[in-house]
Scaffold this motif. Structure first.
Motif, PDB file in Angstrom:
ATOM      1  N   SER A  24      13.124  42.440   9.217  1.00  0.00           N
ATOM      2  CA  SER A  24      11.859  42.540   9.957  1.00  0.00           C
ATOM      3  C   SER A  24      11.527  43.874  10.683  1.00  0.00           C
ATOM      4  N   LEU A  25      12.554  44.451  10.768  1.00  0.00           N
ATOM      5  CA  LEU A  25      12.210  46.132  11.151  1.00  0.00           C
ATOM      6  C   LEU A  25      11.753  47.238  10.126  1.00  0.00           C
ATOM      7  N   SER A  28       8.007  45.728   9.682  1.00  0.00           N
ATOM      8  CA  SER A  28       7.281  46.167  10.842  1.00  0.00           C
ATOM      9  C   SER A  28       7.054  47.686  10.681  1.00  0.00           C
ATOM     10  N   ILE A  29       8.046  48.379  10.533  1.00  0.00           N
ATOM     11  CA  ILE A  29       7.769  49.933  10.272  1.00  0.00           C
ATOM     12  C   ILE A  29       6.931  50.197   8.979  1.00  0.00           C
ATOM     13  N   ILE A  38       6.413  49.902  18.811  1.00  0.00           N
ATOM     14  CA  ILE A  38       7.135  49.239  17.359  1.00  0.00           C
ATOM     15  C   ILE A  38       8.269  48.202  17.708  1.00  0.00           C
ATOM     16  N   TRP A  42       8.412  44.621  16.680  1.00  0.00           N
ATOM     17  CA  TRP A  42       9.703  44.174  15.667  1.00  0.00           C
ATOM     18  C   TRP A  42      10.534  43.098  16.326  1.00  0.00           C
ATOM     19  N   ALA A  45       8.664  39.963  15.821  1.00  0.00           N
ATOM     20  CA  ALA A  45       8.729  39.562  14.426  1.00  0.00           C
ATOM     21  C   ALA A  45      10.111  38.962  14.077  1.00  0.00           C
ATOM     22  N   TRP A  46      11.040  39.658  14.998  1.00  0.00           N
ATOM     23  CA  TRP A  46      12.571  39.238  14.486  1.00  0.00           C
ATOM     24  C   TRP A  46      12.808  37.804  15.099  1.00  0.00           C
TER      25      TRP A  46
END
Length: 72
Positions: A24-25, A28-29, A38, A42, A45-46
């Motif tokens: 997810s990181l 996302s990035i 961010i 993140w 999303a995580w």
């Protein structure tokens, strides 16, 4: 030590936790870049991805174990 009965669930939990966090990181990035918020994006999303990843690992891990034990 951990009782053998719980090893599968604990393994699935940590596998899902680390993989969902890392993936997810990265995604996302990739999608928004290294912007100021961010970390917030993140973590949201995580949290979502972990809710999908944990049950997936619980159900997929036995299938993978059977595949790797099967003769070629």
């Amino acid at each position: 030590m951990l009782h053998p009965r719980f090893r599968t669930v604990v393994f699935a939990f940590f596998m899902a936790l680390f993989m969902s966090g890392f993936m997810s990181l990265v995604i996302s990035i990739f999608n928004v870049g290294l912007i100021d918020n961010i970390a917030t994006i993140w973590l949201k999303a995580w949290a979502f991805v972990f809710c999908v990843a944990f049950p997936t690992v619980i159900f997929v891990a036995p299938v993978v174990h059977k595949l790797i034990r099967a003769p070629l």
